[in-house]
Design an enzyme around this catalytic site. Structure first.
Site, PDB file in Angstrom:
ATOM      1  CG  HIS A 141      47.826  -9.123  17.295  1.00  0.00           C
ATOM      2  ND1 HIS A 141      46.907  -8.514  16.456  1.00  0.00           N
ATOM      3  CD2 HIS A 141      47.507 -10.432  17.329  1.00  0.00           C
ATOM      4  CE1 HIS A 141      46.064  -9.432  16.012  1.00  0.00           C
ATOM      5  NE2 HIS A 141      46.404 -10.600  16.529  1.00  0.00           N
ATOM      6  CE  LYS A 200      24.052   3.579  15.514  1.00  0.00           C
ATOM      7  NZ  LYS A 200      23.269   4.178  14.459  1.00  0.00           N
TER       8      LYS A 200
END
Ligand code: R5P
Length: 305
Positions: A141, A200
């Site tokens: 994480h 994108k």
């Protein structure tokens, strides 16, 4: 296939599929464990061997994920891991290599409210104190937590190319990657590159109430006819994904793929994600469940070779 004899892999109870797959990739013997819970709730684990000299002088790879599952929560998984490491060290392995595909407590890497404990550090300090030789984790994480470790070699394996290859194999086209919060932006940008230089990244704004855990999200709605890949490191209760999917749908998305390295799929996550409009939930075999469509075995084995 020729079996390499000086290395052995111990398959932890939480990584039965991935552990065997890694052993196969490496061409090494693979040993299981035996576990139970005592009447007082304490965990028990033994490596399933009759002769301890089998381990002596060998390079031993332990594979144990520490995610919650139907037959063990993350605390049990961590204790099983500590027990495996201790048994292998006691049996005088020449080298102890630990692979933790999903590292529990990694999200507790910061203090959000007064009085909290930064438990990610504690878990890593315990592992460090067991004097292992190498540690491999996958898409942790907050990778910064690994910096303090004293273990000789620490590798945070990146699963993004594997996940992207799988999504491409589904025929996804005209892709936009959605980062469901600002914390996932760098990861999402790197992920987008696997689909093409000009793909994108839309960044959504997520706010989570630190007391209730409730999520609110907002984001750019220009996704008309795009195949949207929402990428996160973890899917826990599915709240983050469900919110991002809802916004993507409103923005006109075509297909929506809910993608995470570690798809824990807790509570009502599957319902929330699919009902919000996702076409597929995709995760790796860091967690053994129905979303584990991408295997980490070869990538991990390549590091271990
Ligand atoms: C948090 O920062 C993580 O990256 C994930 O977004 C989070 O763990 C997902 O949790 P949930 O599925 O419960 O929304």
């Amino acid at each position: 296939m020729k079996i390499i004899m000086d290395k052995i892999l111990i398959v932890g109870p939480a990584s039965q599929i991935l552990g065997v797959r890694i052993a196969r990739e490496l061409g090494i013997q693979c040993i299981n464990t035996e576990t139970k819970t005592f009447p007082d709730g304490e965990n028990y684990l033994r490596i399933n061997i009759d002769d301890e000299t089998l381990i002596e002088g060998k390079e031993v790879i332990i594979v144990q994920s520490t995610g919650p599952s139907s037959n063990g929560n993350q605390n049990t998984r961590l204790f099983e891991l500590f027990m495996m490491i201790d048994s292998i060290k006691r049996m005088l392995a020449s080298k102890v290599i630990v692979v933790i595909p999903y590292l529990a407590y990694a999200r507790q890497d910061k203090i959000f409210r007064p009085g909290e404990c930064q438990f990610a550090d504690v878990v890593l300090r315990i592992i460090d104190s067991m004097q292992i030789d190498e540690l491999y984790v996958v898409d942790v994480h907050a990778p910064e937590v690994l910096q303090e470790l004293i273990v000789n070699k620490v590798v945070n394996i990146d699963s993004m190319k594997l996940l992207a290859d799988y999504i491409k194999s589904l025929g996804a086209s005209d892709i936009v990657v959605v980062s469901p919060d600002k914390g996932a932006v760098e990861r999402s940008k790197a992920f987008a590159k696997h689909f093409g230089e000009n793909v994108k990244v839309n960044v959504f704004e997520k706010k989570r109430d630190v007391k209730t855990g409730e999520i609110t999200m907002s984001g750019n709605l220009s996704l008309k006819n795009k195949d949207v890949v929402i990428a996160d490191d973890i899917i826990a209760t599915g709240g983050t994904m469900a919110n991002a999917i809802k916004i993507s749908k409103e923005g006109g998305a075509n297909k929506i793929y809910a993608v995470a390295t570690h798809a824990l799929l807790l509570q009502q996550a599957k319902y929330r994600i699919l009902n919000a409009g996702a076409d597929e939930i995709i995760g790796t075999d860091s967690i053994d469940n129905e979303a584990s469509k991408v295997s980490l075995a070869k990538a991990i084995a390549d590091y271990l070779k």
